[in-house]
Design a protein around this motif. Structure first.
Motif, short mmCIF file in Angstrom:
data_model
loop_
_atom_site.label_atom_id
_atom_site.label_comp_id
_atom_site.label_asym_id
_atom_site.label_seq_id
_atom_site.Cartn_x
_atom_site.Cartn_y
_atom_site.Cartn_z
N GLY A 173 0.82 -1.20 0.00
CA GLY A 173 0.00 0.00 0.00
C GLY A 173 0.85 1.25 0.00
N GLY A 174 0.20 2.40 -0.12
CA GLY A 174 0.93 3.65 -0.10
C GLY A 174 0.16 4.79 -0.72
N LEU A 175 0.89 5.85 -1.01
CA LEU A 175 0.31 7.06 -1.60
C LEU A 175 0.72 7.16 -3.05
CD1 LEU A 175 -1.06 9.87 -1.33
CD2 LEU A 175 1.19 10.75 -0.63
N VAL A 176 -0.24 7.42 -3.92
CA VAL A 176 0.03 7.52 -5.35
C VAL A 176 -0.87 8.59 -5.94
CG1 VAL A 176 -1.65 5.73 -5.94
CG2 VAL A 176 0.29 6.16 -7.46
N GLN A 177 -0.40 9.21 -7.00
CA GLN A 177 -1.22 10.20 -7.70
C GLN A 177 -2.26 9.52 -8.57
OE1 GLN A 177 1.52 12.77 -9.80
NE2 GLN A 177 1.53 14.23 -8.09
N GLY A 185 -13.70 -17.79 6.89
CA GLY A 185 -13.02 -16.70 6.20
C GLY A 185 -12.02 -16.05 7.13
N TYR A 186 -10.92 -15.60 6.57
CA TYR A 186 -9.86 -14.99 7.35
C TYR A 186 -9.49 -13.65 6.72
CZ TYR A 186 -9.46 -19.70 9.20
OH TYR A 186 -9.74 -20.92 9.78
N TRP A 187 -9.07 -12.72 7.58
CA TRP A 187 -8.75 -11.37 7.13
C TRP A 187 -7.34 -10.98 7.54
CZ3 TRP A 187 -12.18 -8.91 4.05
CH2 TRP A 187 -13.51 -9.36 4.07
N GLY A 188 -6.72 -10.18 6.69
CA GLY A 188 -5.47 -9.55 7.05
C GLY A 188 -5.75 -8.28 7.83
N GLN A 189 -4.68 -7.61 8.25
CA GLN A 189 -4.81 -6.39 9.04
C GLN A 189 -5.19 -5.18 8.20
OE1 GLN A 189 -4.58 -6.09 12.51
NE2 GLN A 189 -4.77 -8.31 12.30
N GLY A 190 -4.94 -5.26 6.93
CA GLY A 190 -5.27 -4.15 6.04
C GLY A 190 -4.06 -3.30 5.69
N THR A 191 -4.10 -2.73 4.51
CA THR A 191 -3.04 -1.81 4.07
C THR A 191 -3.70 -0.60 3.42
OG1 THR A 191 -0.99 -1.64 2.79
CG2 THR A 191 -2.74 -2.98 1.83
N GLN A 192 -3.20 0.57 3.78
CA GLN A 192 -3.82 1.82 3.30
C GLN A 192 -3.36 2.13 1.88
OE1 GLN A 192 -6.02 4.09 4.98
NE2 GLN A 192 -6.14 4.96 2.90
N VAL A 193 -4.34 2.45 1.04
CA VAL A 193 -4.07 2.95 -0.30
C VAL A 193 -4.69 4.34 -0.40
CG1 VAL A 193 -4.54 2.70 -2.77
CG2 VAL A 193 -3.92 0.69 -1.39
N THR A 194 -3.88 5.33 -0.69
CA THR A 194 -4.36 6.69 -0.82
C THR A 194 -4.02 7.22 -2.20
OG1 THR A 194 -4.04 7.10 1.55
CG2 THR A 194 -4.30 9.02 0.13
N VAL A 195 -5.03 7.68 -2.92
CA VAL A 195 -4.85 8.21 -4.27
C VAL A 195 -5.13 9.71 -4.23
CG1 VAL A 195 -5.48 8.03 -6.68
CG2 VAL A 195 -5.57 6.00 -5.22
#
Length: 115
Positions: A9-13, A103-113
């Protein structure tokens, strides 16, 4: 016990690309499907894309033609290539795995556009 670890994940334009990856670990198993969901602030968690062990894929209409999901059964990993990102894709992205009826879940990852 199944553990899912996301990365990428991360910040992208707007218009840019990101690739998310998820690795499953724990007891030896053969999962039924893996995939990605996302949750934007103030909204419900929604399906982004899933892939079955046999390779069948399903995408949300909002990401068709822009996102591609792929999996590696031998490594118990799933990836999501996200192209032509839009501001409305901003969310926390969660890896998901289905094994039997669980069902199983991950902790999540932030995606910011950014627009």
């Amino acid at each position: 016990q199944v553990q899912l670890v996301e990365s990428g994940g991360g910040l992208v334009q707007a218009g840019g690309s990101l690739r998310l990856s998820c690795a499953a670990s724990g007891s030896t198993f053969s999962f039924n499907a893996m995939g990605w969901y996302r949750q934007a602030p103030g909204k419900q968690r929604e399906l982004v894309a899933i892939i079955t062990r046999g390779g069948t894929t399903n995408y949300a209409d909002s990401v068709k033609g822009r996102f591609t999901i792929s999996g590696d059964n031998a490594k118990n990993t799933v990836s999501l290539q996200m192209n032509s990102l839009k501001s409305e894709d901003t969310a926390i992205y969660y890896c998901w795995l289905k094994w039997g009826v669980s069902g199983y879940w991950g902790q999540g990852t932030q995606v910011t556009v950014s627009s």
